[in-house]
Design an enzyme around this catalytic site. Structure first.
Site, mmCIF file in Angstrom:
data_model
loop_
_atom_site.group_PDB
_atom_site.id
_atom_site.type_symbol
_atom_site.label_atom_id
_atom_site.label_comp_id
_atom_site.label_asym_id
_atom_site.label_seq_id
_atom_site.Cartn_x
_atom_site.Cartn_y
_atom_site.Cartn_z
ATOM 1 N N LYS A 68 42.377 32.307 38.955
ATOM 2 C CA LYS A 68 42.541 32.983 37.675
ATOM 3 C C LYS A 68 43.176 31.966 36.735
ATOM 4 O O LYS A 68 44.349 32.048 36.373
ATOM 5 C CB LYS A 68 43.421 34.231 37.866
ATOM 6 C CG LYS A 68 42.975 35.388 37.015
ATOM 7 C CD LYS A 68 43.635 36.666 37.420
ATOM 8 C CE LYS A 68 43.920 37.526 36.208
ATOM 9 N NZ LYS A 68 42.788 37.874 35.365
HETATM 10 N N1 PMP Z 1 36.948 39.157 36.974
HETATM 11 C C1 PMP Z 1 37.705 38.601 36.015
HETATM 12 C C2 PMP Z 1 37.152 37.472 35.231
HETATM 13 C C3 PMP Z 1 38.991 39.094 35.766
HETATM 14 O O1 PMP Z 1 39.741 38.550 34.805
HETATM 15 C C4 PMP Z 1 39.469 40.181 36.522
HETATM 16 C C5 PMP Z 1 40.840 40.733 36.239
HETATM 17 N N2 PMP Z 1 41.829 40.059 36.971
HETATM 18 C C6 PMP Z 1 38.640 40.723 37.515
HETATM 19 C C7 PMP Z 1 37.398 40.193 37.717
HETATM 20 C C8 PMP Z 1 39.121 41.860 38.366
HETATM 21 O O2 PMP Z 1 40.133 41.417 39.212
HETATM 22 P P1 PMP Z 1 41.268 42.397 39.754
HETATM 23 O O3 PMP Z 1 40.560 43.579 40.290
HETATM 24 O O4 PMP Z 1 41.954 41.612 40.785
HETATM 25 O O5 PMP Z 1 42.115 42.745 38.588
#
Ligand code: PMP
Length: 287
Positions: free
Chosen positions: A156
């Site tokens: 991330k």
């Molecule tokens: N894809 C992206 C690009 C994101 O920013 C997120 C949010 N964190 C997600 C998917 C979903 O991830 P999560 O379920 O861990 O929040």
């Protein structure tokens, strides 16, 4: 709707490098390496009834995102968990969004990050509905998710969101709520901050997360769906397959489980499987 003050002008405290500081004093210098080169890593978490859902998984992912971008987050998972609980409690928040971030500071500047220090902050605030409304419309983006050979796609990392911001703002300008992103091969990838699922022939399908974030919500919803007796396929998905989908939804910490009611010119209903998984997720996060 009340207009909230900008995020640098609020009351409360922010956890910054091991200390709680007054909200307005949590500042970064313009020479911060990550501001110039986009290599910060961050998390998005949600607290429900005073408890962050899957807190340790998020803290672990922050540290892992650091490792994927050659950055050692200078706090352990346990320390990050404790700091998150502290900052929520000090702000008197029980239902909130939490944003931990690690970045390289202004100790030195240049493409090499050698000599920079890693700084960490944890911010929390009330952020109720990510999209607003009951269902969202997506527009296919011209921007493609890059290959894992070209970017640390499992992290991330802030820099990866340049594409997401471009894609989402183009979709918003065209009257949609978010972008439908394909990957470098032309396969279905995700939205700009959420993973995508669709129902076809009574079974759930979701793209294999091999060049984008394998969301914690995605993994949770796959588990919930299987608990409800649904077959879930994680596989390569091509965009024309969405033509036969009977329901589409996206998942993410911020968006939770949100129904997709349209992709480009095609409409989808808010279907019973989506509603069932929305309810199951809402129940699980507050358990
Ligand atoms: N894809 C992206 C690009 C994101 O920013 C997120 C949010 N964190 C997600 C998917 C979903 O991830 P999560 O379920 O861990 O929040």
């Amino acid at each position: 709707m009340a207009v909230l003050p900008p995020l640098d002008d609020r009351d409360g405290v922010i956890w910054l490098n091991g200390k709680l500081v007054p909200w307005r004093e949590a500042k970064v210098h313009v020479c911060a390496h990550s501001l110039h080169y986009g290599n910060a890593v961050f998390e998005g978490e949600r607290a429900y009834n005073g408890k962050v859902f899957k807190l340790t998984e998020h803290s672990r992912r922050l540290v892992a995102s650091g490792e994927l971008t050659a950055m050692q987050v200078p706090y352990s998972v346990e320390e990050l968990d404790a700091a998150t609980k502290l900052v929520l409690a000090e702000n008197g928040l029980t239902d909130a969004y939490v944003r931990p971030i690690a970045w390289r500071g202004s100790e030195t500047l240049g493409v090499s990050a050698v000599g920079t220090k890693v700084h960490v902050a944890i911010v929390c605030w009330v952020w109720p509905a990510y999209y607003g409304g009951d269902g969202i419309k997506l527009k296919t983006s011209r921007w493609k998710r890059p290959s894992p050979e070209s970017a640390p796609t499992a992290s991330k990392c802030a820099g990866l969101y340049v594409l997401c911001t471009l894609a989402r703002d183009e979709a918003i300008a065209a009257g949609y709520q978010d972008a439908f992103m394909l990957d470098y091969r032309g396969r279905v990838a995700e939205a700009t901050g959420a993973n995508l699922f669709f129902l076809r022939g009574g079974e759930l399908h979701t793209p294999e997360a091999d060049c984008f974030l394998n969301g914690i919500t995605r993994q949770t919803v796959i588990g919930l769906a299987r608990d409800h007796g649904l077959k879930v396929h994680e596989r390569a998905v091509w965009p024309d397959e969405l033509a036969d989908a009977t329901e589409v939804f996206v998942t993410g910490t911020a968006v939770e489980v949100t129904s997709v009611v349209g992709i480009d010119d095609r409409a989808y209903p808010v279907g019973p499987v989506t509603k069932k998984l929305q309810a199951a997720y809402a129940e699980l996060v507050r358990r």
